[in-house]
Design a protein around this motif. Sequence first.
Motif, short mmCIF file in Angstrom:
data_model
loop_
_atom_site.label_atom_id
_atom_site.label_comp_id
_atom_site.label_asym_id
_atom_site.label_seq_id
_atom_site.Cartn_x
_atom_site.Cartn_y
_atom_site.Cartn_z
N LYS A 25 -20.88 4.21 24.57
CA LYS A 25 -22.23 3.66 24.66
C LYS A 25 -23.04 4.20 23.49
CE LYS A 25 -21.75 1.62 28.68
NZ LYS A 25 -21.59 0.18 28.73
N THR A 27 -27.19 3.99 21.77
CA THR A 27 -28.57 3.55 21.92
C THR A 27 -28.94 2.75 20.68
OG1 THR A 27 -29.07 5.52 23.21
CG2 THR A 27 -30.95 4.31 22.29
N PHE A 58 -23.85 -6.15 22.80
CA PHE A 58 -25.16 -5.88 23.37
C PHE A 58 -25.91 -7.18 23.60
CE2 PHE A 58 -25.74 -5.94 18.81
CZ PHE A 58 -26.96 -6.58 18.60
N ASP A 59 -26.84 -7.13 24.52
CA ASP A 59 -27.74 -8.25 24.77
C ASP A 59 -28.99 -8.02 23.94
OD1 ASP A 59 -26.08 -9.49 26.66
OD2 ASP A 59 -26.83 -8.17 28.25
N GLY A 61 -32.49 -7.35 22.84
CA GLY A 61 -33.56 -6.69 23.57
C GLY A 61 -33.11 -5.52 24.42
N SER A 62 -31.81 -5.39 24.64
CA SER A 62 -31.29 -4.28 25.43
C SER A 62 -31.34 -2.99 24.61
CB SER A 62 -29.86 -4.55 25.86
OG SER A 62 -29.31 -3.42 26.52
N PRO A 63 -31.67 -1.85 25.22
CA PRO A 63 -31.72 -0.60 24.47
C PRO A 63 -30.36 0.07 24.28
CG PRO A 63 -32.40 -0.22 26.73
CD PRO A 63 -32.17 -1.70 26.58
N VAL A 64 -29.33 -0.46 24.95
CA VAL A 64 -28.01 0.17 24.89
C VAL A 64 -26.95 -0.88 24.62
CG1 VAL A 64 -26.30 1.49 26.20
CG2 VAL A 64 -28.72 1.98 26.50
N GLY A 65 -25.94 -0.49 23.83
CA GLY A 65 -24.80 -1.36 23.57
C GLY A 65 -23.51 -0.59 23.79
#
Length: 114
Positions: A25, A27, A58-59, A61-65
């Motif tokens: 993961k 950020t 990642f999506d 706008g998501s803060p995590v990938g």
Amino acid sequence: MTKLIAITGHKSNYPNPIEFFNGDKVTLGALDTEFSGWIRVTTDNGNVGWAPVQYIDFDVGSPVGTAIQDYNARELDTIVGEIVILIRELNEWSLVRNENGLVGWVPTKTINPM
């Protein structure tokens, strides 16, 4: 095997490059405005650097990938006239190996085919 010659020297500004592995993961931060296809990430050990967007699931706008490929951001310092071997090119950067066997990324604009 594609041999290239450095037409401009390159010096890394990142002495502690980020590294992540498939499944890790990360950020997510801002997209790079100088080189298209790169995103600022923070790894689980707190190290911050640039990574190819193609290596992270990642999506928007998501803060995590999640890393979908191993990656090391090590850059290779080069001098004008140095010969390197191309490993891969991605998003205006090239992963190369020098004659001493060191591997790292350089801006593609700093090298030309021989």
